[in-house]
Design an enzyme around this catalytic site. Sequence first.
Site, PDB file in Angstrom:
ATOM      1  N   GLU A  49       0.609  -1.097   0.263  1.00 43.16           N
ATOM      2  CA  GLU A  49      -0.483   0.203  -0.389  1.00 43.16           C
ATOM      3  C   GLU A  49       0.748   1.751  -0.134  1.00 43.16           C
ATOM      4  OE1 GLU A  49      -3.158   0.451  -0.172  1.00 43.16           O
ATOM      5  OE2 GLU A  49      -3.265  -1.796  -0.534  1.00 43.16           O
ATOM      6  N   TYR A 134      -6.600   6.152   4.425  1.00 44.37           N
ATOM      7  CA  TYR A 134      -7.104   4.620   3.354  1.00 44.37           C
ATOM      8  C   TYR A 134      -6.211   3.533   3.754  1.00 44.37           C
ATOM      9  CZ  TYR A 134      -7.257   3.316  -0.808  1.00 44.37           C
ATOM     10  OH  TYR A 134      -7.564   2.676  -2.026  1.00 44.37           O
ATOM     11  N   ASP A 152     -11.356   5.317  -3.197  1.00 48.16           N
ATOM     12  CA  ASP A 152     -10.430   6.208  -3.874  1.00 48.16           C
ATOM     13  C   ASP A 152     -11.152   6.827  -4.634  1.00 48.16           C
ATOM     14  OD1 ASP A 152     -11.399   3.675  -5.352  1.00 48.16           O
ATOM     15  OD2 ASP A 152      -8.727   3.259  -4.983  1.00 48.16           O
TER      16      ASP A 152
END
Length: 309
Positions: A49, A134, A152
């Site tokens: 990520e 996020y 997103d």
Amino acid sequence: MTDADADAALPDDVDVDALRTALVEWYEADHRDYPWRRTEDPYEILVSEVMSQQTQLDRVVEAWDAFLDRWPTVEALADADRSAVVGFWSDQRLGYNNRARYLLEAAGQVVDDYGGEFPETPDGLQELMGVGPYTANAVASFAFNAGDAVVDTNVKRVLYRAVGVPDDDAAFERVAGELMPAGESRVWNNAIMELGGVACEKQPRCDEAGCPWRRWCHAYETGDFTAPDVPTQPEFEGSRRQMRGRVVRALGEHDELTLDDLGPRIRVDYAPDGESGREWLRGLLDDLEADGLVEVIDRDEATVARLRT
């Protein structure tokens, strides 16, 4: 924005169960096989990520593999030399070097403050250095199946086009949460991000990617594929040129097709006697025949089309 926009929910006529089933089945049948999708290790997922924040996913694969070869566990990273980690980040052109420093600090926190075990919730994961909402939600979703609905840019584009969500963050959050099945954040968030990444891109590929939401999608029905990150209508989508391309591809897969066999392969809303029916399709085929690409044959039982050889 109106108060109604902020309180937006799915329209009453949206079949949520059908949307969920179609999307998950589409994703599970075929999706991009990134290595971090084959693990539930929170450390490996966190690395992917953080790397993906500024780098295209295809480029991340090689860097991710190399990083984990060098620092295979959170303990190994916590013990690493900062200059080595930052140097690796820079060599791999992974964006801002402070992300490498934050990742190193987060590894130290997991080892020193959590006994080597990652927090499992989005709130808990946000206590780690450099882990924002996020990223925390992504790790909670993909490692522990305990996340919220991800929102997103790709997901916003999907929701805006497919179910008419207004361009407002609160509305996107609300509708994304309504759509996600409870307790299934891992598969759902992967699936809806995949939809935005391969089918509902800025230049959509609805038919080419076999979008599972075509039959319900407002944009597919109207031909208007604008979105929050696509302020003007893509010129190619819905154009006659695109439809010609679909005809050629479909006929390339078959020796010949009748109009009613060909039509649904070109438009999901094809109806033989409708506005987008035989008459419309025959006009498209006549153009292609005039260009020497297609041959149209009227037989007693049906009209068929095939590529001209």
